[in-house]
Scaffold this motif. Structure first.
Motif, PDB file in Angstrom:
ATOM      1  N   ALA A   1       5.762 -14.153   7.907  1.00 13.58           N
ATOM      2  CA  ALA A   1       6.258 -13.105   8.791  1.00 13.58           C
ATOM      3  C   ALA A   1       7.059 -12.112   7.969  1.00 13.58           C
ATOM      4  CB  ALA A   1       7.120 -13.694   9.898  1.00 13.58           C
ATOM      5  N   ILE A   2       6.781 -10.833   8.190  1.00 13.54           N
ATOM      6  CA  ILE A   2       7.397  -9.771   7.402  1.00 13.54           C
ATOM      7  C   ILE A   2       8.174  -8.847   8.331  1.00 13.54           C
ATOM      8  CG2 ILE A   2       6.928  -7.774   5.918  1.00 13.54           C
ATOM      9  CD1 ILE A   2       4.495  -9.177   4.877  1.00 13.54           C
ATOM     10  N   PRO A   3       9.426  -8.525   8.012  1.00 13.39           N
ATOM     11  CA  PRO A   3      10.179  -7.583   8.838  1.00 13.39           C
ATOM     12  C   PRO A   3       9.426  -6.267   8.973  1.00 13.39           C
ATOM     13  CG  PRO A   3      11.612  -8.636   7.225  1.00 13.39           C
ATOM     14  CD  PRO A   3      10.214  -9.025   6.877  1.00 13.39           C
ATOM     15  N   TYR A   4       9.219  -5.831  10.210  1.00 10.20           N
ATOM     16  CA  TYR A   4       8.426  -4.626  10.483  1.00 10.20           C
ATOM     17  C   TYR A   4       8.983  -3.414   9.743  1.00 10.20           C
ATOM     18  CZ  TYR A   4       5.859  -1.164  13.294  1.00 10.20           C
ATOM     19  OH  TYR A   4       5.053  -0.131  13.706  1.00 10.20           O
ATOM     20  N   ASP A   5      10.301  -3.208   9.857  1.00 12.48           N
ATOM     21  CA  ASP A   5      10.897  -2.018   9.239  1.00 12.48           C
ATOM     22  C   ASP A   5      10.829  -2.072   7.714  1.00 12.48           C
ATOM     23  OD1 ASP A   5      11.475  -1.014  11.733  1.00 12.48           O
ATOM     24  OD2 ASP A   5      13.509  -1.854  11.762  1.00 12.48           O
ATOM     25  N   SER A   6      10.798  -3.293   7.151  1.00 12.65           N
ATOM     26  CA  SER A   6      10.756  -3.415   5.696  1.00 12.65           C
ATOM     27  C   SER A   6       9.408  -2.995   5.115  1.00 12.65           C
ATOM     28  CB  SER A   6      11.063  -4.851   5.272  1.00 12.65           C
ATOM     29  OG  SER A   6      12.409  -5.160   5.541  1.00 12.65           O
ATOM     30  N   LEU A   7       8.351  -3.008   5.961  1.00  7.45           N
ATOM     31  CA  LEU A   7       7.053  -2.539   5.473  1.00  7.45           C
ATOM     32  C   LEU A   7       7.135  -1.071   5.074  1.00  7.45           C
ATOM     33  CD1 LEU A   7       4.598  -4.284   7.951  1.00  7.45           C
ATOM     34  CD2 LEU A   7       4.859  -4.746   5.509  1.00  7.45           C
ATOM     35  N   SER A   8       7.859  -0.274   5.860  1.00 11.70           N
ATOM     36  CA  SER A   8       8.045   1.132   5.504  1.00 11.70           C
ATOM     37  C   SER A   8       8.822   1.260   4.203  1.00 11.70           C
ATOM     38  CB  SER A   8       8.783   1.878   6.625  1.00 11.70           C
ATOM     39  OG  SER A   8       8.015   1.890   7.804  1.00 11.70           O
ATOM     40  N   THR A   9       9.819   0.385   4.029  1.00 12.66           N
ATOM     41  CA  THR A   9      10.575   0.391   2.780  1.00 12.66           C
ATOM     42  C   THR A   9       9.676   0.085   1.601  1.00 12.66           C
ATOM     43  OG1 THR A   9      12.574  -0.348   3.937  1.00 12.66           O
ATOM     44  CG2 THR A   9      12.494  -0.705   1.554  1.00 12.66           C
ATOM     45  N   PHE A  10       8.793  -0.907   1.777  1.00 11.40           N
ATOM     46  CA  PHE A  10       7.908  -1.283   0.679  1.00 11.40           C
ATOM     47  C   PHE A  10       6.887  -0.185   0.400  1.00 11.40           C
ATOM     48  CE2 PHE A  10       4.554  -3.920  -1.356  1.00 11.40           C
ATOM     49  CZ  PHE A  10       5.319  -4.369  -2.419  1.00 11.40           C
ATOM     50  N   ALA A  11       6.419   0.506   1.445  1.00 15.64           N
ATOM     51  CA  ALA A  11       5.496   1.618   1.244  1.00 15.64           C
ATOM     52  C   ALA A  11       6.158   2.725   0.422  1.00 15.64           C
ATOM     53  CB  ALA A  11       5.022   2.161   2.592  1.00 15.64           C
ATOM     54  N   ALA A  12       7.431   3.017   0.736  1.00 16.04           N
ATOM     55  CA  ALA A  12       8.166   4.017  -0.045  1.00 16.04           C
ATOM     56  C   ALA A  12       8.352   3.542  -1.482  1.00 16.04           C
ATOM     57  CB  ALA A  12       9.519   4.296   0.611  1.00 16.04           C
ATOM     58  N   LEU A  13       8.559   2.242  -1.632  1.00 12.04           N
ATOM     59  CA  LEU A  13       8.704   1.661  -2.959  1.00 12.04           C
ATOM     60  C   LEU A  13       7.426   1.837  -3.768  1.00 12.04           C
ATOM     61  CD1 LEU A  13      10.664  -0.064  -4.671  1.00 12.04           C
ATOM     62  CD2 LEU A  13       9.581  -2.078  -3.680  1.00 12.04           C
ATOM     63  N   ALA A  14       6.284   1.675  -3.110  1.00 15.95           N
ATOM     64  CA  ALA A  14       4.997   1.859  -3.780  1.00 15.95           C
ATOM     65  C   ALA A  14       4.851   3.292  -4.281  1.00 15.95           C
ATOM     66  CB  ALA A  14       3.858   1.520  -2.819  1.00 15.95           C
ATOM     67  N   GLU A  15       5.274   4.237  -3.451  1.00 19.40           N
ATOM     68  CA  GLU A  15       5.177   5.636  -3.851  1.00 19.40           C
ATOM     69  C   GLU A  15       6.082   5.920  -5.056  1.00 19.40           C
ATOM     70  OE1 GLU A  15       5.539  10.093  -1.839  1.00 19.40           O
ATOM     71  OE2 GLU A  15       6.038   8.304  -0.679  1.00 19.40           O
ATOM     72  N   ARG A  16       7.276   5.349  -5.037  1.00 18.37           N
ATOM     73  CA  ARG A  16       8.202   5.565  -6.153  1.00 18.37           C
ATOM     74  C   ARG A  16       7.645   4.976  -7.448  1.00 18.37           C
ATOM     75  NH1 ARG A  16      14.129   3.274  -5.343  1.00 18.37           N
ATOM     76  NH2 ARG A  16      13.840   4.547  -3.479  1.00 18.37           N
ATOM     77  N   GLY A  17       7.078   3.766  -7.353  1.00 16.68           N
ATOM     78  CA  GLY A  17       6.498   3.145  -8.533  1.00 16.68           C
ATOM     79  C   GLY A  17       5.330   3.934  -9.076  1.00 16.68           C
ATOM     80  N   SER A  18       4.507   4.494  -8.189  1.00 20.74           N
ATOM     81  CA  SER A  18       3.371   5.298  -8.631  1.00 20.74           C
ATOM     82  C   SER A  18       3.841   6.569  -9.330  1.00 20.74           C
ATOM     83  CB  SER A  18       2.494   5.653  -7.424  1.00 20.74           C
ATOM     84  OG  SER A  18       2.014   4.489  -6.797  1.00 20.74           O
TER      85      SER A  18
END
Length: 418
Positions: free
Chosen positions: A224-241
């Motif tokens: 189970a993954i915190p719903y709001d944290s998915l947006s955080t991880f998506a932003a993290l992906a953009e920063r890493g890219s």
């Protein structure tokens, strides 16, 4: 609120089944067979979605949804293919806008049948609307969110003509959240979610628990993954890219930009076909730490040659020979460090990567070993993909990050609690 990965997988399977029904409906109306290429759930902002369309002008048919599944859906195709679409419809190429609208209406009806069965509800569709728009403007209005939305995307390709269709489903966030945590309809008597695959009301071995029973089959740990944290991880992906793009610029002197970076939830088995059969050159890595997983950095051959030549003091006879291989391995090593260092800093974890393994093969063959290794532990994956481009020359780099879903869930849960 936590997203049950099993429930998300069940919803993705519903979308995949719906795409198959839509393909059958389109085939019946056009006389050409279509195959479903890929179905997945995207978590992206409006800006990221706009980037993913790359300036394409599209024609779409939109419907609104009510009663059990609130939201919007659209069938879309490249506006340049309108003559091909008309030629396949009755009337020998004279089909007008109303005929195209009816085509979309019937296809979307087939797509939504599986969702209706799952929810045990008669989903109401508003009258279809024909739209012509650039880029992501063809998508439902709700996709314009700057905070990130779940968007189910299914792509279908005609087998006898050059024609692709896409279906986008954007459920409203409230009912969608209920589905993703197993609170929606379509549940069995013991609280598990039926994804509709059995077709007779039975639940197969992939049924989803509501969290009180343990894992998705009641025996293992839940993911189970915190719903709001998915947006955080998506932003993290953009920063890493973006970090990876900066590393390319530093090592090659080529000005770079990240064209697309988004978080997708896809069946791992579909990923090799999505990467395609064109030859690629690049590097793959195994990641250890929290989360572990795999990462692939793949250039098309022309881009790999351009990057290798930009890094070497003089152009070699074989740009993808030994010298080119070493250049791409060095670049991949630096790019990967930039990617995972950014993730680790935000997540508060330690992530290491293996030495680069050079690959020069068709794309599906390059990614298949990673999928096979991760597929031993999970059926679906959260895939971070990015397209990095340069301004001076035609160079495109695709980055695929495949984290272990249970470890990713644990890390994001920890982040959510801080």
């Amino acid at each position: 609120m936590r997203v049950d990965v099993g429930a998300l997988g069940a919803c993705s399977r519903l979308a995949e089944r719906g795409a198959g029904q839509a393909a059958n409906a389109l085939a019946a109306m056009t006389g050409t067979d279509l195959r479903v290429e890929v179905t997945g759930a995207n978590l992206a902002t409006s800006e990221e979605l706009a980037d993913s369309f790359g300036g394409t002008e599209l024609i779409g048919v939109q419907v609104g949804l009510r009663n059990g599944l609130d939201g919007e859906a659209v069938l879309a195709f490249d506006a340049a293919a309108i003559d091909t679409v008309r030629s396949l419809l009755p009337g020998d190429g004279s089909a007008d806008r109303s005929a195209v609208t009816e085509l979309g209406n019937i296809a979307l009806g087939g797509f939504l049948d599986g969702w209706a069965n799952h929810l045990d509800a008669a989903i109401d569709m508003t009258p279809p609307t024909y739209v012509e728009a650039d880029e992501a403007a063809v998508l439902p209005d709700g996709a314009q969110s700057t905070e990130g939305v779940f968007l189910f995307e299914s792509r279908m390709e005609a087998t006898t003509v050059d024609l692709d269709f896409a279906i986008y489903l954007l459920p409203n966030s409230g009912p969608m959240r209920d589905l993703l945590v197993g609170r929606g309809a379509g549940r069995t008597g013991d609280g598990r979610v039926d994804d509709g695959r059995a077709g007779d009301g039975r639940v197969d071995d992939g049924r989803v628990d509501d969290g009180s029973r343990g894992g998705s089959d009641g025996t293992g740990p839940t993911t189970a993954i915190p719903y709001d944290s998915l947006s955080t991880f998506a932003a993290l992906a953009e920063r890493g890219s973006a970090n990876a793009a900066d590393n390319i610029a530093t090592m090659t002197g080529l000005e770079t930009s990240v064209d697309v970076s988004r978080l997708r939830f896809v069946p791992l088995a579909d990923l090799p076909a999505e990467v395609g059969e064109e030859r690629r050159a690049g590097t793959v890595f195994e990641l250890t730490g929290q989360p572990s997983g795999y990462l692939a950095i793949l250039f098309d051959e022309a881009s790999a040659v351009a990057v290798a030549e930009a890094m070497l003091p003089m152009a070699p006879d074989d740009p993808l020979g030994d010298m080119g291989e070493q250049a791409l391995k060095e670049l991949g090593n630096v790019m990967t460090s930039g990617l995972i260092d950014g993730w680790a800093n935000v997540l508060g974890t330690s992530i290491e990567h293996s030495p680069p393994e050079y690959v020069h093969d068709i794309g599906s063959a390059a990614i298949s070993p990673l999928v096979a290794a991760l597929g031993k532990r999970q059926e679906y994956g959260f895939v971070i993909d990015a397209v990095i481009e340069t301004a001076e020359t035609e160079v495109t780099c695709d980055v695929y990050a495949l984290p272990d879903e249970q470890e990713l869930a644990a890390v994001l849960a920890s982040l959510d609690g801080q």
